[in-house]
Design a protein around this motif. Structure first.
Motif, PDB file in Angstrom:
ATOM      1  N   PRO A 134       0.762  -1.369  -0.004  1.00  0.00           N
ATOM      2  CA  PRO A 134      -0.036  -0.113  -0.300  1.00  0.00           C
ATOM      3  C   PRO A 134       0.939   1.220   0.105  1.00  0.00           C
ATOM      4  N   ALA A 135       1.905   1.298   0.443  1.00  0.00           N
ATOM      5  CA  ALA A 135       3.084   2.423   0.540  1.00  0.00           C
ATOM      6  C   ALA A 135       3.663   2.608  -0.776  1.00  0.00           C
ATOM      7  N   ALA A 136       3.668   1.557  -1.493  1.00  0.00           N
ATOM      8  CA  ALA A 136       4.565   1.562  -2.813  1.00  0.00           C
ATOM      9  C   ALA A 136       3.797   2.569  -3.670  1.00  0.00           C
ATOM     10  N   GLU A 137       4.758   3.150  -4.624  1.00  0.00           N
ATOM     11  CA  GLU A 137       4.358   4.013  -5.676  1.00  0.00           C
ATOM     12  C   GLU A 137       4.068   3.423  -6.872  1.00  0.00           C
ATOM     13  N   THR A 138       4.756   2.309  -7.005  1.00  0.00           N
ATOM     14  CA  THR A 138       4.855   1.368  -8.219  1.00  0.00           C
ATOM     15  C   THR A 138       4.005  -0.106  -8.035  1.00  0.00           C
ATOM     16  N   GLY A 139       3.916  -0.932  -8.860  1.00  0.00           N
ATOM     17  CA  GLY A 139       3.591  -2.221  -8.872  1.00  0.00           C
ATOM     18  C   GLY A 139       2.088  -2.592  -9.208  1.00  0.00           C
ATOM     19  N   ARG A 140       1.180  -1.575  -9.642  1.00  0.00           N
ATOM     20  CA  ARG A 140      -0.173  -1.794  -9.905  1.00  0.00           C
ATOM     21  C   ARG A 140      -0.678  -1.905 -11.283  1.00  0.00           C
ATOM     22  N   GLY A 141       0.315  -1.991 -12.103  1.00  0.00           N
ATOM     23  CA  GLY A 141      -0.087  -1.767 -13.576  1.00  0.00           C
ATOM     24  C   GLY A 141      -0.735  -3.076 -13.890  1.00  0.00           C
ATOM     25  N   LEU A 142      -0.242  -4.474 -13.884  1.00  0.00           N
ATOM     26  CA  LEU A 142      -0.907  -5.506 -14.096  1.00  0.00           C
ATOM     27  C   LEU A 142      -2.347  -5.627 -13.366  1.00  0.00           C
ATOM     28  N   VAL A 143      -2.299  -5.228 -11.932  1.00  0.00           N
ATOM     29  CA  VAL A 143      -3.488  -5.218 -11.276  1.00  0.00           C
ATOM     30  C   VAL A 143      -4.653  -4.336 -11.723  1.00  0.00           C
ATOM     31  N   ILE A 144      -4.223  -3.204 -12.310  1.00  0.00           N
ATOM     32  CA  ILE A 144      -5.066  -2.474 -13.286  1.00  0.00           C
ATOM     33  C   ILE A 144      -5.722  -3.214 -14.326  1.00  0.00           C
ATOM     34  N   ALA A 145      -4.634  -3.725 -15.116  1.00  0.00           N
ATOM     35  CA  ALA A 145      -5.230  -4.266 -16.390  1.00  0.00           C
ATOM     36  C   ALA A 145      -6.029  -5.345 -16.068  1.00  0.00           C
ATOM     37  N   ALA A 146      -5.612  -6.404 -15.086  1.00  0.00           N
ATOM     38  CA  ALA A 146      -6.862  -7.316 -14.838  1.00  0.00           C
ATOM     39  C   ALA A 146      -8.080  -6.756 -14.212  1.00  0.00           C
ATOM     40  N   ALA A 147      -8.166  -5.502 -13.584  1.00  0.00           N
ATOM     41  CA  ALA A 147      -9.448  -5.190 -13.235  1.00  0.00           C
ATOM     42  C   ALA A 147     -10.313  -4.584 -14.376  1.00  0.00           C
ATOM     43  N   LEU A 148      -9.407  -3.799 -15.269  1.00  0.00           N
ATOM     44  CA  LEU A 148     -10.276  -3.077 -16.386  1.00  0.00           C
ATOM     45  C   LEU A 148     -10.617  -3.818 -17.640  1.00  0.00           C
ATOM     46  N   ALA A 149      -9.875  -4.802 -17.955  1.00  0.00           N
ATOM     47  CA  ALA A 149     -10.175  -5.887 -19.173  1.00  0.00           C
ATOM     48  C   ALA A 149     -10.862  -6.791 -18.689  1.00  0.00           C
ATOM     49  N   ALA A 150     -11.593  -7.310 -19.768  1.00  0.00           N
ATOM     50  CA  ALA A 150     -12.502  -8.639 -19.607  1.00  0.00           C
ATOM     51  C   ALA A 150     -11.654  -9.759 -19.493  1.00  0.00           C
ATOM     52  N   ARG A 151     -10.357  -9.813 -20.296  1.00  0.00           N
ATOM     53  CA  ARG A 151      -9.528 -11.056 -20.383  1.00  0.00           C
ATOM     54  C   ARG A 151      -8.200 -10.386 -20.579  1.00  0.00           C
ATOM     55  N   TRP A 152      -7.368 -11.030 -20.045  1.00  0.00           N
ATOM     56  CA  TRP A 152      -5.935 -10.537 -20.402  1.00  0.00           C
ATOM     57  C   TRP A 152      -4.917 -11.797 -20.053  1.00  0.00           C
ATOM     58  N   GLY A 153      -3.607 -11.552 -20.634  1.00  0.00           N
ATOM     59  CA  GLY A 153      -2.526 -12.571 -20.322  1.00  0.00           C
ATOM     60  C   GLY A 153      -1.354 -12.205 -20.862  1.00  0.00           C
ATOM     61  N   VAL A 154      -0.527 -13.241 -20.743  1.00  0.00           N
ATOM     62  CA  VAL A 154       1.100 -12.719 -21.027  1.00  0.00           C
ATOM     63  C   VAL A 154       1.447 -14.238 -22.097  1.00  0.00           C
ATOM     64  N   THR A 155       1.861 -13.926 -23.177  1.00  0.00           N
ATOM     65  CA  THR A 155       2.534 -14.904 -24.126  1.00  0.00           C
ATOM     66  C   THR A 155       4.172 -14.827 -24.320  1.00  0.00           C
ATOM     67  N   PRO A 156       4.856 -15.645 -24.183  1.00  0.00           N
ATOM     68  CA  PRO A 156       6.227 -15.408 -24.585  1.00  0.00           C
ATOM     69  C   PRO A 156       6.204 -15.067 -26.023  1.00  0.00           C
ATOM     70  N   ARG A 157       7.277 -14.210 -26.460  1.00  0.00           N
ATOM     71  CA  ARG A 157       7.490 -13.782 -27.628  1.00  0.00           C
ATOM     72  C   ARG A 157       8.771 -14.112 -28.498  1.00  0.00           C
ATOM     73  N   GLN A 158       8.637 -14.849 -29.635  1.00  0.00           N
ATOM     74  CA  GLN A 158       9.739 -15.064 -30.207  1.00  0.00           C
ATOM     75  C   GLN A 158      10.353 -14.144 -31.085  1.00  0.00           C
ATOM     76  N   PRO A 159      11.970 -14.023 -31.233  1.00  0.00           N
ATOM     77  CA  PRO A 159      12.702 -14.927 -30.393  1.00  0.00           C
ATOM     78  C   PRO A 159      12.960 -14.540 -28.999  1.00  0.00           C
ATOM     79  N   SER A 160      12.587 -13.348 -28.265  1.00  0.00           N
ATOM     80  CA  SER A 160      12.655 -12.709 -27.012  1.00  0.00           C
ATOM     81  C   SER A 160      11.547 -11.901 -26.736  1.00  0.00           C
ATOM     82  N   GLY A 161      11.406 -11.826 -25.505  1.00  0.00           N
ATOM     83  CA  GLY A 161      10.454 -10.956 -24.907  1.00  0.00           C
ATOM     84  C   GLY A 161       9.151 -11.810 -24.544  1.00  0.00           C
ATOM     85  N   LYS A 162       8.069 -10.790 -24.501  1.00  0.00           N
ATOM     86  CA  LYS A 162       6.733 -11.234 -24.310  1.00  0.00           C
ATOM     87  C   LYS A 162       5.766 -10.300 -24.742  1.00  0.00           C
TER      88      LYS A 162
END
Length: 145
Positions: free
Chosen positions: A93-121
């Motif tokens: 609660p005291a942190a100024e960061t760390g809410r991005g994925l929580v916000i995405a999960a709350a606002l989107a109907a669906r979300w996810g993460v997929t590995p990307r080739q050759p690198s990243g996601k």
């Protein structure tokens, strides 16, 4: 339909605003004016791509796709290092960061993460919305991240 467009953004703090502006323009070109949730999520995911997912000499890509049941937003990053895929965690609660994925999960109907080739996601989210019958495709800049 479907129509998709994408733009590459350099690894700079100003790119988060540019990604938001690109998203707003694209969605308005598609006939959508109520873009607040999608704008907020692209801002959070672009910030995460800069902070955690992209090397300094690489940027990130934002892709929007008009689908029959809504809009799919993707943010592609390029970090070479093998890292665990992100998971929304309850931020301090005291942190100024760390809410991005929580916000995405709350606002989107669906979300996810997929590995990307050759690198990243790909972090994606889906927003159900009624799109006009024929969205106009906007120009796209194609570069690899």
């Amino acid at each position: 339909m479907p129509v998709a467009t994408q733009t590459f953004f350099d690894h700079r703090p100003e790119s988060v605003k540019a990604a938001r502006d690109f998203t707003t323009r694209t969605l308005r070109d598609w006939g959508l004016d109520d873009t607040g949730d999608i704008r907020l999520v692209v801002s959070e995911l672009a910030t995460n791509a800069l902070s955690h997912g992209s090397e300094r000499h690489r940027g990130f890509l934002v892709r929007l796709e008009a689908q029959t049941d809504g809009v799919r937003l993707e943010v592609h990053d390029s970090r070479d290092a093998l890292q665990p895929l992100p998971d929304p965690a309850e931020p301090d609660p005291a942190a100024e960061t760390g809410r991005g994925l929580v916000i995405a999960a709350a606002l989107a109907a669906r979300w996810g993460v997929t590995p990307r080739q050759p690198s990243g996601k790909i972090v994606w989210s889906h927003f159900p919305t009624a799109l006009p019958a024929t969205p106009v495709q906007v120009s796209q800049e194609v570069r690899t991240c």
